[in-house]
Write a protein that holds these residues in place. Sequence first.
Motif, PDB file in Angstrom:
ATOM      1  N   ALA A 170       5.053  -9.767   9.020  1.00 39.23           N
ATOM      2  CA  ALA A 170       6.426  -8.939   9.085  1.00 39.23           C
ATOM      3  C   ALA A 170       5.984  -7.689   8.120  1.00 39.23           C
ATOM      4  O   ALA A 170       5.392  -8.025   6.960  1.00 39.23           O
ATOM      5  CB  ALA A 170       7.666  -9.459   8.817  1.00 39.23           C
ATOM      6  N   GLY A 171       6.650  -6.642   8.033  1.00 34.20           N
ATOM      7  CA  GLY A 171       6.473  -5.479   7.166  1.00 34.20           C
ATOM      8  C   GLY A 171       7.798  -4.486   7.457  1.00 34.20           C
ATOM      9  O   GLY A 171       8.492  -4.520   8.317  1.00 34.20           O
ATOM     10  N   CYS A 172       7.871  -3.881   5.871  1.00 34.96           N
ATOM     11  CA  CYS A 172       8.961  -2.959   5.969  1.00 34.96           C
ATOM     12  C   CYS A 172       8.370  -1.885   4.924  1.00 34.96           C
ATOM     13  O   CYS A 172       7.307  -2.159   4.171  1.00 34.96           O
ATOM     14  CB  CYS A 172      10.207  -3.526   5.630  1.00 34.96           C
ATOM     15  N   SER A 173       9.054  -0.776   4.724  1.00 38.98           N
ATOM     16  CA  SER A 173       8.895   0.258   3.785  1.00 38.98           C
ATOM     17  C   SER A 173      10.347   0.554   3.020  1.00 38.98           C
ATOM     18  O   SER A 173      11.306   0.353   3.454  1.00 38.98           O
ATOM     19  CB  SER A 173       8.138   1.260   4.301  1.00 38.98           C
ATOM     20  N   ASN A 174      10.022   1.391   1.805  1.00 39.98           N
ATOM     21  CA  ASN A 174      11.126   1.991   1.164  1.00 39.98           C
ATOM     22  C   ASN A 174      11.412   3.439   1.504  1.00 39.98           C
ATOM     23  O   ASN A 174      12.158   4.417   0.881  1.00 39.98           O
ATOM     24  CB  ASN A 174      10.877   1.745  -0.441  1.00 39.98           C
ATOM     25  N   ALA A 175      10.775   3.864   2.721  1.00 41.36           N
ATOM     26  CA  ALA A 175      10.787   5.214   3.182  1.00 41.36           C
ATOM     27  C   ALA A 175      10.804   5.503   4.633  1.00 41.36           C
ATOM     28  O   ALA A 175      10.479   6.425   5.139  1.00 41.36           O
ATOM     29  CB  ALA A 175       9.533   6.157   2.733  1.00 41.36           C
ATOM     30  N   HIS A 176      11.394   4.301   5.292  1.00 39.48           N
ATOM     31  CA  HIS A 176      11.422   4.524   6.921  1.00 39.48           C
ATOM     32  C   HIS A 176      12.438   5.350   7.486  1.00 39.48           C
ATOM     33  O   HIS A 176      13.398   5.946   6.670  1.00 39.48           O
ATOM     34  CB  HIS A 176      11.484   3.326   7.472  1.00 39.48           C
ATOM     35  N   GLY A 177      12.606   5.613   8.834  1.00 40.44           N
ATOM     36  CA  GLY A 177      13.333   6.542   9.544  1.00 40.44           C
ATOM     37  C   GLY A 177      14.949   6.177   9.036  1.00 40.44           C
ATOM     38  O   GLY A 177      15.727   7.344   9.317  1.00 40.44           O
ATOM     39  N   GLY A 178      15.059   4.951   9.051  1.00 46.00           N
ATOM     40  CA  GLY A 178      16.684   4.773   8.628  1.00 46.00           C
ATOM     41  C   GLY A 178      17.266   5.068   7.513  1.00 46.00           C
ATOM     42  O   GLY A 178      18.349   5.111   7.335  1.00 46.00           O
ATOM     43  N   LEU A 179      16.238   5.543   6.590  1.00 43.86           N
ATOM     44  CA  LEU A 179      16.917   5.981   5.401  1.00 43.86           C
ATOM     45  C   LEU A 179      17.272   7.113   5.130  1.00 43.86           C
ATOM     46  O   LEU A 179      17.629   7.868   4.253  1.00 43.86           O
ATOM     47  CB  LEU A 179      15.888   5.526   4.222  1.00 43.86           C
ATOM     48  N   ALA A 180      16.854   8.367   6.057  1.00 47.24           N
ATOM     49  CA  ALA A 180      16.911   9.579   6.046  1.00 47.24           C
ATOM     50  C   ALA A 180      18.520   9.885   6.172  1.00 47.24           C
ATOM     51  O   ALA A 180      19.271   9.485   6.385  1.00 47.24           O
ATOM     52  CB  ALA A 180      16.331  10.178   7.311  1.00 47.24           C
ATOM     53  N   PHE A 209       0.848  -1.196  -0.074  1.00 49.42           N
ATOM     54  CA  PHE A 209       0.067   0.024  -0.167  1.00 49.42           C
ATOM     55  C   PHE A 209       0.831   1.236  -0.033  1.00 49.42           C
ATOM     56  O   PHE A 209       1.993   1.110   0.467  1.00 49.42           O
ATOM     57  CB  PHE A 209      -0.886   0.092   1.431  1.00 49.42           C
ATOM     58  N   ASN A 210       0.481   2.486  -0.471  1.00 47.16           N
ATOM     59  CA  ASN A 210       0.902   3.589  -0.339  1.00 47.16           C
ATOM     60  C   ASN A 210       0.754   4.431   1.067  1.00 47.16           C
ATOM     61  O   ASN A 210      -0.539   4.994   1.199  1.00 47.16           O
ATOM     62  CB  ASN A 210       0.736   4.395  -1.250  1.00 47.16           C
ATOM     63  N   ILE A 211       1.718   4.435   1.624  1.00 48.92           N
ATOM     64  CA  ILE A 211       1.772   4.931   3.017  1.00 48.92           C
ATOM     65  C   ILE A 211       1.112   6.342   3.219  1.00 48.92           C
ATOM     66  O   ILE A 211       0.195   6.716   4.223  1.00 48.92           O
ATOM     67  CB  ILE A 211       2.992   4.905   3.906  1.00 48.92           C
ATOM     68  N   ALA A 212       1.327   7.184   2.428  1.00 49.86           N
ATOM     69  CA  ALA A 212       0.934   8.469   2.108  1.00 49.86           C
ATOM     70  C   ALA A 212      -0.527   8.670   2.006  1.00 49.86           C
ATOM     71  O   ALA A 212      -1.174   9.747   2.140  1.00 49.86           O
ATOM     72  CB  ALA A 212       1.668   9.499   1.097  1.00 49.86           C
ATOM     73  N   SER A 213      -1.176   7.522   1.555  1.00 48.54           N
ATOM     74  CA  SER A 213      -2.629   7.887   1.323  1.00 48.54           C
ATOM     75  C   SER A 213      -3.329   6.761   2.223  1.00 48.54           C
ATOM     76  O   SER A 213      -2.883   6.501   3.174  1.00 48.54           O
ATOM     77  CB  SER A 213      -2.915   7.323  -0.261  1.00 48.54           C
ATOM     78  N   SER A 238       6.702   2.213   8.013  1.00 46.33           N
ATOM     79  CA  SER A 238       6.533   3.602   8.203  1.00 46.33           C
ATOM     80  C   SER A 238       7.291   4.391   7.004  1.00 46.33           C
ATOM     81  O   SER A 238       7.957   4.234   6.347  1.00 46.33           O
ATOM     82  CB  SER A 238       7.393   3.963   9.550  1.00 46.33           C
ATOM     83  N   SER A 239       6.879   5.660   7.163  1.00 43.50           N
ATOM     84  CA  SER A 239       7.287   6.857   6.092  1.00 43.50           C
ATOM     85  C   SER A 239       8.033   7.708   7.119  1.00 43.50           C
ATOM     86  O   SER A 239       7.732   7.664   8.502  1.00 43.50           O
ATOM     87  CB  SER A 239       6.258   7.271   5.529  1.00 43.50           C
ATOM     88  N   PRO A 240       8.544   8.928   6.636  1.00 48.26           N
ATOM     89  CA  PRO A 240       9.072  10.198   7.541  1.00 48.26           C
ATOM     90  C   PRO A 240       7.798  10.524   8.422  1.00 48.26           C
ATOM     91  O   PRO A 240       8.020  11.061   9.545  1.00 48.26           O
ATOM     92  CB  PRO A 240       9.643  10.889   6.557  1.00 48.26           C
TER      93      PRO A 240
END
Length: 274
Positions: free
Chosen positions: A264-274, A5-9, A222-224
């Motif tokens: 389990a879940g992950c994303s391509n925009a989480h806090g570890g990528l900042a 899914f798209n986290i921003a929507s 998560s996203s930012p």
Amino acid sequence: DVDYFNIASTGNATDFGNLGFTREGMGACGSSTRAIFGGGQDGSAPRESMQYTTFATTGNFVNFGNLAEEEFGVTAFSSSTRGVFAGGLSDDIGTNNIMQYVTIASTGNATDFGDLTNSVYFASSCASSTRGVIFGGDNEGTEYNTIQYVTTASTGNATDFGDLLAATTETAAGSSATRGVVAGGFTTGQVNTIQYITIASTGNSSDFGDLLAVNRRMSAASSPARAVFAGGTQAANTLQYVTIASTGNATDFGDMTQNRDKSAGCSNAHGGLA
């Protein structure tokens, strides 16, 4: 099955493809391009295999390599380059404190990172670009309130960060670059608590708000801006989210394609990528 899914929507999840094999109790982490799922249990047997996919595509996962030990109930976090798998339950050694890492852009077997402060499985974790933080967990009937952290780019043993509001296992966690949010879980019963930390500091967690209902064994991405909590034992196909920079109760996001717990879940925009 794998959903996305798209986290921003907001809205319902869509089918992504399939894992190479059936699993529960895996750990998952990702860079901006790849997702890696590792460990978990197939039937009654913990497994050591890892598999990956590219976020920008949809389709089935392929083999990445193996963890050093079979790990059920393992947790995972990552920076933009490195994924770390922590804790778990193995047929060979029982509940353990092992941490091991992979370079996300490559493939291959995991390498020893160091040790957690205590042996746990079904902990949860999140990350900033420099730190990984591990929350709570269980050692075969004993829950922990421990929060511990590592510097992801180095190797070495975990250091005490502070304490959760209560000894809790089977939580789910996500983060921005600055704040970690951990939700649900089991203490003397299932809870709806959401709590947070500031990742760059140390100290005890603080109350954030409540989930839609008591729940445990969720997954998170998560996203930012947002943390999304998925499934669990009580809201098995529900997606719910919070705005990480604020405090408050979770809001309904949509539904997954089917009921899930111990996912389990992950994303391509989480806090570890900042």
